[in-house]
Design a protein around this motif. Structure first.
Motif, PDB file in Angstrom:
ATOM      1  N   LEU A   1       0.796  -1.221   0.000  1.00  0.00           N
ATOM      2  CA  LEU A   1       0.000   0.000   0.000  1.00  0.00           C
ATOM      3  C   LEU A   1       0.830   1.273   0.000  1.00  0.00           C
ATOM      4  O   LEU A   1       0.278   2.370   0.127  1.00  0.00           O
ATOM      5  CB  LEU A   1      -0.926   0.008   1.224  1.00  0.00           C
ATOM      6  N   ASN A   2       2.143   1.153  -0.142  1.00  0.00           N
ATOM      7  CA  ASN A   2       3.012   2.322  -0.171  1.00  0.00           C
ATOM      8  C   ASN A   2       3.129   2.803  -1.613  1.00  0.00           C
ATOM      9  O   ASN A   2       3.740   2.142  -2.454  1.00  0.00           O
ATOM     10  CB  ASN A   2       4.393   1.977   0.393  1.00  0.00           C
ATOM     11  N   THR A   3       2.544   3.967  -1.909  1.00  0.00           N
ATOM     12  CA  THR A   3       2.504   4.447  -3.289  1.00  0.00           C
ATOM     13  C   THR A   3       3.863   4.935  -3.777  1.00  0.00           C
ATOM     14  O   THR A   3       4.025   5.199  -4.976  1.00  0.00           O
ATOM     15  CB  THR A   3       1.483   5.594  -3.442  1.00  0.00           C
ATOM     16  N   ASN A   4       4.830   5.067  -2.873  1.00  0.00           N
ATOM     17  CA  ASN A   4       6.165   5.502  -3.269  1.00  0.00           C
ATOM     18  C   ASN A   4       7.134   4.338  -3.467  1.00  0.00           C
ATOM     19  O   ASN A   4       8.187   4.513  -4.096  1.00  0.00           O
ATOM     20  CB  ASN A   4       6.753   6.456  -2.227  1.00  0.00           C
ATOM     21  N   ARG A   5       6.783   3.171  -2.929  1.00  0.00           N
ATOM     22  CA  ARG A   5       7.742   2.068  -2.928  1.00  0.00           C
ATOM     23  C   ARG A   5       7.202   0.803  -3.592  1.00  0.00           C
ATOM     24  O   ARG A   5       7.952   0.045  -4.208  1.00  0.00           O
ATOM     25  CB  ARG A   5       8.152   1.754  -1.482  1.00  0.00           C
ATOM     26  N   ASP A   6       5.900   0.536  -3.445  1.00  0.00           N
ATOM     27  CA  ASP A   6       5.347  -0.725  -3.934  1.00  0.00           C
ATOM     28  C   ASP A   6       5.100  -0.674  -5.443  1.00  0.00           C
ATOM     29  O   ASP A   6       5.217   0.373  -6.076  1.00  0.00           O
ATOM     30  CB  ASP A   6       4.069  -1.062  -3.169  1.00  0.00           C
ATOM     31  N   HIS A   7       4.766  -1.841  -5.987  1.00  0.00           N
ATOM     32  CA  HIS A   7       4.679  -1.984  -7.440  1.00  0.00           C
ATOM     33  C   HIS A   7       3.340  -2.596  -7.843  1.00  0.00           C
ATOM     34  O   HIS A   7       2.713  -3.327  -7.077  1.00  0.00           O
ATOM     35  CB  HIS A   7       5.807  -2.883  -7.941  1.00  0.00           C
ATOM     36  N   VAL A   8       2.934  -2.292  -9.080  1.00  0.00           N
ATOM     37  CA  VAL A   8       1.717  -2.872  -9.647  1.00  0.00           C
ATOM     38  C   VAL A   8       1.992  -4.315 -10.046  1.00  0.00           C
ATOM     39  O   VAL A   8       2.956  -4.598 -10.762  1.00  0.00           O
ATOM     40  CB  VAL A   8       1.242  -2.074 -10.876  1.00  0.00           C
ATOM     41  N   LEU A   9       1.160  -5.225  -9.565  1.00  0.00           N
ATOM     42  CA  LEU A   9       1.265  -6.641  -9.925  1.00  0.00           C
ATOM     43  C   LEU A   9       0.362  -6.994 -11.096  1.00  0.00           C
ATOM     44  O   LEU A   9       0.760  -7.733 -11.995  1.00  0.00           O
ATOM     45  CB  LEU A   9       0.880  -7.514  -8.735  1.00  0.00           C
ATOM     46  N   SER A  10      -0.866  -6.512 -11.069  1.00  0.00           N
ATOM     47  CA  SER A  10      -1.809  -6.861 -12.136  1.00  0.00           C
ATOM     48  C   SER A  10      -2.820  -5.739 -12.307  1.00  0.00           C
ATOM     49  O   SER A  10      -3.059  -4.938 -11.397  1.00  0.00           O
ATOM     50  CB  SER A  10      -2.525  -8.182 -11.840  1.00  0.00           C
TER      51      SER A  10
END
Length: 236
Positions: free
Chosen positions: A53-62
């Motif tokens: 849920l971190n919009t600066n660090r996490d990535h889109v999976l699908s």
């Protein structure tokens, strides 16, 4: 040949092939909310699965998306893809049911995102907790394609309590509205399945909007602005 596109003035850059740039250049200008009746709008309902849920660090999976057009969900038209990556196994990935092998075998991110932009066209976007999806998608588009997301997003997490205050669901998740409207859900926690549920909720809410004299996206946008101001005033 690849072109390097600067990302927000930082040292990072997106490598974009000439073919990819041609596809980007051919994309239509996003549509602003207008006065056309809601039944005449083409809308894309979007849901993303991410590593966290971190919009600066996490990535889109699908990415999962469906089209609402002519007042109906077009069940023959959807977009669904898993983005290739080497993400570590996390609770988020396990919840989504995406195995590391599935993610490793996914589409190359730039190509998946380009395919989604083609699917999206100039349409406004509907989502539940849409600002999160908007920020995650915008970051992924910028980092992979150097593309600036300008599409207008509408958040059903705002629209639903504005139109249905009697439900007394002020900060509930999508499941709370699914239960309130007795929607039958066969599957959840994949991007495509969650987007379909969100689309079903959108149709119900658009019907509520028309009953309240809100007949267009422009009118809905105006009402949301007034509703936000009232909510801010009440919280002071």
């Amino acid at each position: 040949m690849k072109r390097l596109l600067g990302w927000l003035g930082r040292s990072q850059a997106a490598e974009v092939t000439e073919a990819q740039q041609a596809r980007l250049d051919a994309l239509p200008t996003p549509m602003a909310p207008d006065q056309r009746p809601l039944q005449e709008q083409r809308l894309v309902v979007l849901d993303l699965e991410t590593t966290g849920l971190n919009t600066n660090r996490d990535h889109v999976l699908s990415i999962g998306a469906w089209v609402i057009e002519d007042g109906c969900i077009d069940l023959g038209t959807r977009y669904e893809s898993t983005l290739q990556g080497d993400h570590k196994v996390s609770e988020s990935i396990l919840i989504h049911g995406l195995a590391p092998s599935t993610i490793a075998a996914g589409l190359e991110p730039a190509e998946a995102l380009l395919d989604f932009l083609d699917f999206l066209g100039d349409s406004p976007v509907i989502g539940y907790h849409a600002p999160f999806d908007q920020r995650m998608l915008a970051r992924s588009l910028k980092s992979n394609l150097g593309y600036e997301l300008r599409h207008r997003f509408f958040d059903l997490a705002e629209v639903a309590p504005m139109l249905c205050p009697q439900a007394r669901i002020y900060k509930g998740g999508l499941d709370a509205w699914v239960e309130y409207f007795s929607l039958e859900v066969l599957e959840r926690h994949s991007a495509s399945a969650d987007a379909l549920v969100t689309a079903e909720l959108a149709l119900i809410l658009f019907s509520k909007a028309r009953q309240q004299g809100i007949n267009s996206l422009a009118a809905l946008d105006e009402q949301l602005g007034s509703w936000r101001r009232r909510q801010t005033a009440h919280s002071l």
